[in-house]
Write a protein that holds these residues in place. Structure first.
Motif, short mmCIF file in Angstrom:
data_model
loop_
_atom_site.label_atom_id
_atom_site.label_comp_id
_atom_site.label_asym_id
_atom_site.label_seq_id
_atom_site.Cartn_x
_atom_site.Cartn_y
_atom_site.Cartn_z
N LEU A 15 67.09 75.86 70.13
CA LEU A 15 67.94 74.94 70.40
C LEU A 15 69.22 75.09 69.50
N THR A 16 69.31 75.65 68.27
CA THR A 16 70.14 75.83 67.31
C THR A 16 69.77 76.86 66.27
N GLN A 17 70.83 77.53 65.67
CA GLN A 17 70.52 78.56 64.75
C GLN A 17 70.77 77.78 63.23
N ASP A 18 71.31 76.66 63.32
CA ASP A 18 71.72 75.91 61.98
C ASP A 18 70.46 75.55 61.44
N PRO A 19 70.19 75.98 59.89
CA PRO A 19 69.00 75.73 59.31
C PRO A 19 68.70 74.20 59.08
N LEU A 20 69.75 73.27 58.81
CA LEU A 20 69.82 71.86 58.78
C LEU A 20 69.31 71.17 60.29
N ARG A 21 70.06 71.76 61.19
CA ARG A 21 69.75 71.05 62.46
C ARG A 21 68.41 71.54 63.03
N GLN A 22 67.88 72.72 62.62
CA GLN A 22 66.30 73.48 62.86
C GLN A 22 65.31 72.36 62.09
N LYS A 23 65.74 71.79 60.94
CA LYS A 23 64.96 70.87 60.58
C LYS A 23 64.71 69.57 61.30
N MET A 24 65.96 69.14 61.67
CA MET A 24 66.03 67.79 62.42
C MET A 24 65.43 68.16 63.88
N VAL A 25 65.29 69.19 64.69
CA VAL A 25 64.76 69.54 65.72
C VAL A 25 63.21 69.49 65.44
N PHE A 26 62.88 69.72 64.41
CA PHE A 26 61.34 69.86 64.10
C PHE A 26 60.94 68.44 64.08
N ILE A 27 61.58 67.58 63.14
CA ILE A 27 61.21 66.22 62.98
C ILE A 27 61.16 65.50 64.36
N ILE A 28 62.28 65.63 64.90
CA ILE A 28 62.49 64.69 66.15
C ILE A 28 61.48 65.15 67.43
N PHE A 29 61.49 66.35 67.64
CA PHE A 29 60.36 66.81 68.59
C PHE A 29 58.92 66.77 68.20
N PHE A 30 58.61 66.72 66.92
CA PHE A 30 57.44 66.71 66.42
C PHE A 30 56.93 65.19 66.73
N ILE A 31 58.01 64.44 66.59
CA ILE A 31 57.53 62.87 66.61
C ILE A 31 57.39 62.83 68.36
N PHE A 32 58.35 63.21 69.04
CA PHE A 32 58.26 63.32 70.63
C PHE A 32 56.95 63.79 71.18
N TYR A 33 56.65 64.91 70.60
CA TYR A 33 55.27 65.39 71.08
C TYR A 33 54.24 64.66 70.72
N MET A 34 53.90 63.89 69.48
CA MET A 34 53.03 63.27 69.35
C MET A 34 53.00 61.99 69.90
N GLY A 35 54.11 61.45 70.11
CA GLY A 35 54.16 60.18 71.13
C GLY A 35 53.62 60.46 72.45
N THR A 277 60.71 63.50 79.54
CA THR A 277 60.08 62.76 80.66
C THR A 277 58.71 62.62 80.35
N PRO A 278 57.74 63.45 79.80
CA PRO A 278 56.39 63.37 79.73
C PRO A 278 56.25 62.14 78.47
N PHE A 279 57.29 62.25 77.57
CA PHE A 279 57.09 61.23 76.59
C PHE A 279 57.46 59.69 77.10
N LEU A 280 58.58 59.70 78.01
CA LEU A 280 58.92 58.44 78.68
C LEU A 280 57.87 57.82 79.67
N ASN A 281 56.96 58.78 80.40
CA ASN A 281 56.30 58.40 81.60
C ASN A 281 55.11 57.20 81.01
N PRO A 282 54.42 57.50 79.78
CA PRO A 282 53.71 56.17 79.17
C PRO A 282 54.19 54.90 79.10
N LEU A 283 55.66 55.14 78.67
CA LEU A 283 56.39 53.88 78.42
C LEU A 283 56.75 52.93 79.82
N ILE A 284 57.14 53.89 80.90
CA ILE A 284 57.45 53.41 81.97
C ILE A 284 56.32 53.05 82.98
N TYR A 285 55.10 53.52 82.58
CA TYR A 285 54.07 53.14 83.50
C TYR A 285 53.07 51.87 83.03
#
Length: 309
Positions: A15-35, A277-285
């Motif tokens: 999604l990005t080549q910026d080191p700082l943004r890559q760390k943000m991508v890791f944190i955000i999508f780790f939370i999304f995936y675990m959720g 969408t897979p993250f939102l579906n449990p909330l929606i249903y």
């Protein structure tokens, strides 16, 4: 075996080549995936062990949660790990496996959403024959057919890419392997392959989306004859389903109806329907469904009580 290919691996730019943004991508999508995993597992366990959730609607919701979990797992872990990796390399075989997984579980989700719409149509528009038609055996057969159709779809998509020669470059400007970027890297004219993608993935998404929308319009129209309480309950359920359908099908149609053309926003659109969408579906249903919430409270309160004793 690879037919006439000199490329043995691809580089995913992410999604990005910026080191700082890559760390943000890791944190955000780790939370999304675990959720996503925790939310869908919670739904599956609740439906499996709650006697009050034995209707066909929850039977299909159980398999939607399986499809959501597997669909997200086909892309999210690679994105999360790649965010902290210096070189985001994926082998040719792993890339083909990812394309296969992405399409088999994505297609399975489409067919399960269609089955859920059929279930709601029969329950609301033909209630007298509902239990006779939607027997347990029939529901199981429908799910098996959905899995078979998803498998055939995914194999077909893989063949469209597998037969292509890749001579380089091997840079994929995405966070996962998919049809459009791979077709652009092929060392031959892919006009026919692009047309087949439109007629396969594009048509599958578009046709099923319109079928679902028409079915829900018919359902909502038929609710005028129901009691106020019955109308409110059915409207809540159907609204949840419509939200889930639009969130999933909208981005899918946007991506697969034009495989030969790419836009800068394609990355984020792909992220939305494969991870969002897979993250939102449990909330929606669950948040809009009192029966599921009550079953969860009852089930987990029983387990906590049993453990304390």
């Amino acid at each position: 075996m690879q037919p006439n290919k000199s490329v043995t691996e691809f580089i995913l730019l992410g999604l990005t080549q910026d080191p700082l943004r890559q760390k943000m991508v890791f944190i955000i999508f780790f939370i999304f995936y675990m959720g996503t995993v925790v939310g869908n597992l919670l739904i599956m366990v609740t439906i499996k062990f709650s006697r009050s959730l034995g209707s066909p609607m929850y039977f299909f919701l159980f398999y939607l949660s399986i499809a959501d979990t597997c669909f997200s797992t086909s892309t999210a872990p690679r994105l999360i790990v790649g965010a902290l990796s210096a070189k985001k390399i994926i082998s040719y075989d792993e890339c083909m496996m990812q394309v296969f997984a992405l399409h088999i579980f994505g297609c399975m989700e489409i067919f399960v959403l269609v089955l859920m719409a059929v279930d709601r149509y029969l329950a609301i528009c033909n209630p007298l024959h509902y239990l006779t038609i939607m027997r347990r055996e029939v529901c199981i057969i429908l799910i098996i057919l959905a899995c078979i159709e998803a498998f055939i779809h995914s194999v077909t998509q893989n063949v469209l890419v597998w037969i292509l020669p890749f001579c380089g470059p091997n840079l994929i400007d995405r966070y996962c392997c998919d049809l459009q970027p791979l077709l652009k890297l092929a060392c031959m004219d892919t006009y026919v392959n692009n047309l087949l993608v439109v007629f396969n993935s594009g048509a599958t998404c578009t046709i099923n989306f319109f079928i679902l929308m028409i079915s829900y319009i018919v359902i909502l129209y038929s609710l005028r004859n129901h009691s106020s309480e019955g109308r409110k309950k059915a409207l809540s359920t159907c609204t949840s389903h419509i939200i889930g359908v639009v969130l999933f099908f909208g981005p899918c149609i946007f991506i697969y109806i034009r495989p030969s053309t790419t836009f800068p926003m394609d990355k984020m659109v792909t992220v939305f329907y494969t991870i969002g969408t897979p993250f939102l579906n449990p909330l929606i249903y669950t948040l809009r469904n009192a029966e599921v919430k009550n079953a969860m409270k009852k089930l987990w309160s029983i387990k906590i009580t049993a453990q304390s004793e």
